[in-house]
Design a protein around this motif. Structure first.
Motif, short mmCIF file in Angstrom:
data_model
loop_
_atom_site.label_atom_id
_atom_site.label_comp_id
_atom_site.label_asym_id
_atom_site.label_seq_id
_atom_site.Cartn_x
_atom_site.Cartn_y
_atom_site.Cartn_z
N ALA A 85 0.85 -1.20 0.00
CA ALA A 85 0.00 0.00 0.00
C ALA A 85 0.89 1.24 0.00
O ALA A 85 1.95 1.27 0.62
N ILE A 86 0.45 2.28 -0.70
CA ILE A 86 1.18 3.53 -0.73
C ILE A 86 0.67 4.40 0.42
O ILE A 86 -0.55 4.59 0.58
N ALA A 87 1.57 4.94 1.22
CA ALA A 87 1.19 5.74 2.39
C ALA A 87 0.46 7.00 1.95
O ALA A 87 0.87 7.68 1.03
N GLY A 88 -0.68 7.30 2.58
CA GLY A 88 -1.42 8.51 2.31
C GLY A 88 -2.41 8.40 1.16
O GLY A 88 -3.16 9.33 0.90
N LYS A 89 -2.42 7.29 0.45
CA LYS A 89 -3.33 7.14 -0.67
C LYS A 89 -4.63 6.51 -0.17
O LYS A 89 -4.62 5.49 0.50
N LYS A 90 -5.76 7.14 -0.50
CA LYS A 90 -7.06 6.64 -0.08
C LYS A 90 -7.54 5.56 -1.07
O LYS A 90 -7.24 5.60 -2.25
#
Length: 127
Positions: A116-121
């Motif tokens: 998962a990419i941090a900060g991506k919803k």
């Protein structure tokens, strides 16, 4: 049980198949080795005499790189590419496919599980 290049050959298999258990030896190379050693390919590996095993060892030691030597050579070639900074070396360093495969939609085997990419919803569900 015959032992060649530090590997025990499997019992109750034809010699031409048993030789393929050595790293770097495939079917065609196994046939070539047996021909040079003068051993019948149809012989079972447990039926090999000590003389046959010695001849096989001599043929392999004289003309072929297998097992540890081959693994070392491959590792040194990869390290050389990485040290030189070639494109292939960079791909090895980043643990990505080195032979031109696409990685935008595939390549999960080499890249590992998705992270998962941090900060991506997450996208909102439809409906």
């Amino acid at each position: 049980m015959a032992r060649i290049a530090g590997v025990d050959l499997p019992r109750n298999k034809r010699v031409e198949i048993a030789l393929t258990y050595l790293f770097g030896v495939g079917r065609s190379l196994a046939g070539e080795i047996l021909e040079k050693a003068g051993v019948d390919p149809a012989t079972n590996s447990d039926a090999l005499s000590d003389d046959d095993v010695v001849r096989l060892r001599q043929v392999i030691d004289q003309g072929y790189k297998i097992e540890g030597d081959l693994r070392r050579d491959i590792a040194m070639n990869i390290k050389r590419h990485m040290d030189l900074g070639t494109y292939r070396g960079l791909r090895h360093r980043r643990n990505l496919p080195t032979r031109g495969q696409r990685t935008h939609s595939n390549g999960r085997t080499r890249k590992g599980p998705r992270r998962a990419i941090a900060g991506k919803k997450k996208a909102p569900s439809k409906g």
